[in-house]
Write a protein that holds these residues in place. Structure first.
Motif, mmCIF file in Angstrom:
data_model
loop_
_atom_site.group_PDB
_atom_site.id
_atom_site.type_symbol
_atom_site.label_atom_id
_atom_site.label_comp_id
_atom_site.label_asym_id
_atom_site.label_seq_id
_atom_site.Cartn_x
_atom_site.Cartn_y
_atom_site.Cartn_z
ATOM 1 N N ASP A 295 0.933 65.748 109.453
ATOM 2 C CA ASP A 295 0.887 66.748 108.385
ATOM 3 C C ASP A 295 -0.246 66.464 107.399
ATOM 4 N N GLU B 238 -3.129 65.754 107.870
ATOM 5 C CA GLU B 238 -4.434 66.298 108.245
ATOM 6 C C GLU B 238 -4.755 67.540 107.419
ATOM 7 N N HIS B 239 -3.686 68.205 106.933
ATOM 8 C CA HIS B 239 -3.902 69.411 106.115
ATOM 9 C C HIS B 239 -3.128 69.387 104.793
#
Length: 432
Positions: free
Chosen positions: A23, A25-26
């Motif tokens: 998660d 990553e964004h």
């Protein structure tokens, strides 16, 4: 260093709890530089109102000077000593204070390190008590939708599939009985009828029944009435089954009274405490139980009935000093009476949410409030959208699925409650 620099260093090595690390990553990770009162401050100077008391542990605001000074003072005298064969003043005084505060009949205190560890202690003590008395009772009973921690024993007596399902082959024997569907007397009666039927069929197998009294935390802040607790206490006593009150989250004023069990007027056989016990400063838990249960382990060494359970940091002096300072604040600042006005104010603010099409229900018990959104698909992660909206508007609102809840530090002001509720309202309103 900036937030992004700290985040990069963090993600290189840290594996965070209860998190799908992909998660991030964004979803931005937020390194916190300092905290004061209800506010958390990151390394870029942004602040976040801690509406969930940092996983329900912080009672009197971050950095409370009285608790910090108690820890610092104790650190100069004794930082730690084993509690096997040795003792120290903070552990003794804290045990005395806890016995005086909790329901009558709870006379012995066993320290552990955290909430899950406290549940493990209570489960093992209950099973071992029956064994020492010549009974083999290896089955436990808990409420549907319950959560009691994530170590294997604690996980066994929970009923949240997200946490439990993967580890099912490793768990101890446990069955569930229905939690009352709401706070009504009729709901309690129906749930007690189901409990009575289970106990009539399997009561002789069951060592203990464990409950989160009045509020189920990780089960979506689900709430039920005190009538059920009274009936469950009567039924379990009839069958010689221990009642374990998991007050890890509900204890220390969260439900409006010092302990949730007080509202039912019951005394459990075991009470597990943690989270707010140290005001959110240090890990510590305690299991309180009766002289009768203690007595079943008290014997000549060669009988081999001792309770051989330990943690290296059992009864840590620094944590005990923090807990004593926390209890002192309760005594000197009339915390529970002052919270009553805040409880009413939160209740008034909560009513506004019922007008939103995206809201299914609202509920509140003491300083715990919850807004349950409509049944969005789990994969839609609408709670996460509210969480992100909250962060963008300086409020930490960590959801439980489709439930947005509020469990702020007791030092929160009306103005801060307004901000917390307004941001949550707008975050939910914008969903579709």
């Amino acid at each position: 260093m900036t937030n992004s620099q700290w985040m990069e260093r963090d993600l290189r090595h840290l594996w965070h709890p209860c998190t799908q690390m992909k998660d991030h990553e964004h979803l931005p990770l937020i390194p916190i530089a300092r905290a004061e009162g209800v506010w958390l401050y990151d390394f870029d100077g942004r602040r976040y109102l801690d509406a969930i008391s940092s996983w329900w542990v912080n009672l009197f605001g971050h950095g409370h000077p009285q608790i910090a000074e108690a820890i610092a003072g104790q650190a100069k005298k004794l930082e730690h000593v084993l509690l096997a064969g040795f003792s120290h003043r903070p552990a003794i005084e804290l045990a005395e204070r806890l016995v005086a505060l909790t329901p009558l009949g709870l006379e012995k205190v066993f320290y552990a390190d955290n909430g899950s560890s406290a549940i493990e202690v209570a489960l093992k003590m209950s099973y071992h008590f029956h064994r020492n008395r010549g009974e083999e009772r290896s089955l436990f009973l808990s409420l549907s939708n319950s959560y009691h921690g994530e170590t294997l024993g604690a996980l066994s007596v929970g009923d949240v599939a997200l946490y439990k399902e993967t580890y099912q082959p490793l768990l101890i024997r446990n069955i569930q009985t229905p939690v009352p569907r709401d706070k009504s007397s009729r709901a309690s009666e129906e749930a007690l009828e189901a409990l009575a039927k289970i106990l009539a069929e399997r009561g002789e197998e069951i060592a203990a029944m464990i409950v989160e009294p009045l509020v189920q935390g990780a089960g979506g802040m689900y709430m039920y009435g005190p009538e059920y607790l009274r009936g469950a206490r009567e039924l379990t006593a009839r069958y010689g089954i221990h009642l374990i009150a998991d007050e890890i989250m509900t204890g220390f004023g969260r439900t409006g009274t010092m302990f949730a069990c007080e509202q039912a007027g019951i005394a459990p056989d075991f009470m597990a405490l943690s989270k707010g016990l140290t005001g959110g400063f240090l890990p510590l838990s305690a299991v309180l139980t009766s002289d009768e249960i203690y007595g079943a382990f008290y014997c000549d060494y060669r009988e081999y009935k001792a309770f051989l359970h330990s943690h290296s940091y059992t009864g840590n002096p620094l944590a005990c000093a923090a807990a004593l300072a926390t209890l002192e604040i309760f005594e000197t600042e009339q915390v529970l009476s002052r919270n009553r006005a805040k409880i009413r104010y939160i209740a008034d603010k909560l009513q506004r949410f019922t007008k939103l099409d995206t809201v299914k229900s609202i509920r509140q018990t003491g300083m715990i409030a919850a807004v349950e959104m409509i049944d969005f698909p789990a994969e839609a992660r609408k709670g996460l959208e509210v969480y992100r909206y909250g962060l963008d508007h300086e409020v930490l609102l960590r959801p439980l699925g489709n439930v947005i809840y509020f469990m702020p530090p007791y030092v929160i002001t009306q103005e801060q409650i307004d901000r917390m509720m307004e941001v949550a309202y707008e975050g939910i309103k914008r969903l579709s």
